[in-house]
Design an enzyme around this catalytic site. Structure first.
Site, PDB file in Angstrom:
ATOM      1  N   SER A 136      41.088  44.264  49.915  1.00  0.00           N
ATOM      2  CA  SER A 136      39.999  43.233  49.387  1.00  0.00           C
ATOM      3  C   SER A 136      38.683  43.485  50.190  1.00  0.00           C
ATOM      4  O   SER A 136      37.634  43.052  49.509  1.00  0.00           O
ATOM      5  CB  SER A 136      40.451  41.919  49.700  1.00  0.00           C
ATOM      6  OG  SER A 136      41.736  41.552  48.694  1.00  0.00           O
ATOM      7  N   VAL A 186      44.018  43.146  53.293  1.00  0.00           N
ATOM      8  CA  VAL A 186      45.316  43.147  53.784  1.00  0.00           C
ATOM      9  C   VAL A 186      45.976  44.487  54.221  1.00  0.00           C
ATOM     10  O   VAL A 186      47.110  44.755  54.857  1.00  0.00           O
ATOM     11  CB  VAL A 186      46.448  42.398  52.944  1.00  0.00           C
ATOM     12  CG1 VAL A 186      46.247  41.146  52.485  1.00  0.00           C
ATOM     13  CG2 VAL A 186      46.514  43.412  51.355  1.00  0.00           C
ATOM     14  N   TYR A 227      41.152  47.645  39.068  1.00  0.00           N
ATOM     15  CA  TYR A 227      41.456  46.688  40.361  1.00  0.00           C
ATOM     16  C   TYR A 227      42.631  47.212  41.392  1.00  0.00           C
ATOM     17  O   TYR A 227      42.198  47.531  42.485  1.00  0.00           O
ATOM     18  CB  TYR A 227      41.712  45.350  40.026  1.00  0.00           C
ATOM     19  CG  TYR A 227      41.960  44.375  41.103  1.00  0.00           C
ATOM     20  CD1 TYR A 227      40.921  44.062  41.822  1.00  0.00           C
ATOM     21  CD2 TYR A 227      43.190  43.916  41.384  1.00  0.00           C
ATOM     22  CE1 TYR A 227      41.301  43.216  42.971  1.00  0.00           C
ATOM     23  CE2 TYR A 227      43.435  43.381  42.489  1.00  0.00           C
ATOM     24  CZ  TYR A 227      42.377  42.666  43.246  1.00  0.00           C
ATOM     25  OH  TYR A 227      42.652  42.240  44.684  1.00  0.00           O
ATOM     26  N   LYS A 259      36.038  43.977  47.509  1.00  0.00           N
ATOM     27  CA  LYS A 259      35.383  42.931  46.589  1.00  0.00           C
ATOM     28  C   LYS A 259      34.119  43.010  46.648  1.00  0.00           C
ATOM     29  O   LYS A 259      33.384  42.831  45.486  1.00  0.00           O
ATOM     30  CB  LYS A 259      36.282  41.467  46.745  1.00  0.00           C
ATOM     31  CG  LYS A 259      37.694  41.648  46.330  1.00  0.00           C
ATOM     32  CD  LYS A 259      38.406  40.419  46.908  1.00  0.00           C
ATOM     33  CE  LYS A 259      39.864  40.427  46.340  1.00  0.00           C
ATOM     34  NZ  LYS A 259      40.852  39.481  46.907  1.00  0.00           N
ATOM     35  N   TYR A 312      37.948  33.732  53.058  1.00  0.00           N
ATOM     36  CA  TYR A 312      38.805  32.686  51.862  1.00  0.00           C
ATOM     37  C   TYR A 312      38.602  31.402  52.756  1.00  0.00           C
ATOM     38  O   TYR A 312      37.546  30.907  53.077  1.00  0.00           O
ATOM     39  CB  TYR A 312      40.025  33.132  52.079  1.00  0.00           C
ATOM     40  CG  TYR A 312      40.219  34.742  51.491  1.00  0.00           C
ATOM     41  CD1 TYR A 312      39.597  35.224  50.274  1.00  0.00           C
ATOM     42  CD2 TYR A 312      40.884  35.572  52.321  1.00  0.00           C
ATOM     43  CE1 TYR A 312      39.709  36.531  50.089  1.00  0.00           C
ATOM     44  CE2 TYR A 312      41.251  36.874  52.053  1.00  0.00           C
ATOM     45  CZ  TYR A 312      40.500  37.451  50.958  1.00  0.00           C
ATOM     46  OH  TYR A 312      40.700  38.712  50.476  1.00  0.00           O
TER      47      TYR A 312
END
Ligand code: GLN
Length: 432
Positions: A64, A259, A189, A67, A241
């Protein structure tokens, strides 16, 4: 003297090495197989100078942390208005893989959760999945300043097991957010999550963001300052987050975790940080990565709301006032990044002088980190057989409780120059 900063980094790494809390990601076998003890830490200054400690050559998947870069690419290619029409910028307060859209707008709440990241992929203009991925791959590589690889096993596993992400993509399609084939967008993705980086790559990518879109080593502009500003904004509010509030309070840097165990953090205008440690907390953040960032922010004074001042152009002038005597005039506010620059400049030049005079009477403000670093510099010069003199009429550099044992402090430059002349003469006599 770069070793002073290197020592900080090694020390911070050593402090956290014993923390074995957390668990490896295990939703795909590849992530569960990595060495849980790895801890890599990299710091890139705004000019591209890099400090590295521990497992900084270990490659891991970006996950991530990708992103913000895909979001930046979408902004770069189609502009903010078109991106805003499909992806919000509000913190969700939810987990990264929440199957949700904003109730009022039917858009993903932000680009840092999976829903927004998948939508961002769909916004990259392209003729095929390969075409979109090629653009994205090139864009990330330009941020890092090297061609990044892809972990094909991780990609295959992500693709084989990604039911939740599939659910998200089809949900977005049903809300009219995704143009195009959900499977094709998911394919891109999954590939983007499988791009391989080191902690040093993440630090370099962060430094390119810190420089407003210019890759420091090549000087090449990767994207516009406006794109970077927007990207950093959502990293501040949404990058961590549901832990975003705690992160901003404690660390105070726009950041993104993944992660795979990576965290990237940006101090705008000054530096980029990359950390790798694969043991994760229950929110999917690297346990030691978070702790290391907290320590670095606290001990180096990196919180972005305490660094609102200009702290880069700290050397106002440097000149040889007498043979063997070099004067460094500093000004502005001395904080970590500016002081690091000063140290590196003096280190580069210490073969050329016998005595360095540091003129700090124009320094407005100095923090504890900078004081400690400059104290370390005086010792370094002494060990190297040089002398460091200080012109500090207001006692700005005095560290509370630490006597200025190795430094000789003067009220004016003229007094310091007199002392420097006799120091040079004494050295020449003893040499000759
Ligand atoms: N590949 C992971 C996913 O999409 C990345 C998640 C993450 O790093 N937080 O679920």
């Amino acid at each position: 003297m770069a070793e002073l900063v290197q020592e900080y980094l090694d020390q911070i790494r050593a402090e956290h090495l014993g923390n074995t809390g957390g668990a490896l990601a295990d939703y795909i076998p590849e992530l569960a197989r990595v060495d849980p003890s790895a801890l890599g830490l990299s710091l890139s200054l705004a000019d591209g100078y890099i400090y590295e400690s521990g497992d900084f050559t270990t490659e891991f998947t970006i996950q991530s942390v990708s992103k913000p870069f895909t979001y930046a690419l979408a902004l770069d290619r189609i502009g903010q208005q078109a991106v805003d029409a499909k992806i919000g910028v509000e913190p969700s307060g939810e987990a990264f893989n929440e199957i949700s859209v904003d109730k009022a707008t039917d858009r993903p709440k932000n680009p840092m959760i999976n829903a927004g990241a998948i939508a961002a992929v769909s916004l990259i203009p392209g003729t095929s999945a390969d075409d979109r991925f090629a653009q994205l791959h090139e864009f990330y590589s330009a941020f890092a300043g090297r061609r990044l690889g892809v972990d094909h096993d991780v990609y295959a596993s992500e693709k084989a097991t990604g039911s939740r992400n599939r659910a998200i993509a089809y949900m977005l399609q049903s809300f009219g957010v995704l143009d195009g084939d959900p499977e094709e967008i998911l394919d891109v993705y999954f590939r983007q999550c499988a791009i391989k980086v080191t902690s040093t790559d993440l630090a370099r990518m962060a430094a390119t963001l810190a420089r407003g879109g210019v890759e420091p080593r090549s000087g090449r502009r990767v994207t516009s300052a406006a794109v970077v500003q927007r990207t950093l904004s959502v990293m501040v509010t949404c990058g961590m987050y549901d832990a975003a509030g705690d992160w901003v309070s404690a660390v105070g840097m726009p950041a993104k975790s993944g992660v795979g165990g990576g965290i990237t953090a940006v101090l705008p205008g000054q530096l980029g940080i990359g950390v790798y440690s694969p043991l994760l907390d229950d929110k999917g953040h690297s346990v030691r990565g978070v702790e290391v960032c907290r320590s670095m922010s606290a001990s180096l004074g990196l919180h972005f709301l305490s660094v609102t001042r200009e702290s880069r152009s700290t050397i106002r002038a440097a000149y040889d006032a007498r043979p063997g005597v070099r004067v460094y005039e500093l000004h502005g506010d001395l904080l970590f990044a500016g002081t690091e620059q000063v140290l590196r400049n003096i280190e580069r030049e210490y073969d050329d002088f016998d005595v360095a005079i540091l003129e700090v009477s124009r320094v407005d403000d100095i923090d504890a980190t900078a004081r400690r670093m400059l104290a370390g510099m005086r010792e370094f010069l002494n060990v190297a057989g040089r002398e460091g003199l200080l012109v500090d009429p207001d006692d700005t550099l005095r560290v509370a409780g630490v006597p200025n044992s190795t430094a000789r402090v003067f009220g004016t430059l003229d007094d310091a120059l007199l002392a420097a002349e006799s120091a040079v003469a004494a050295r020449r006599n003893s040499d000759g």
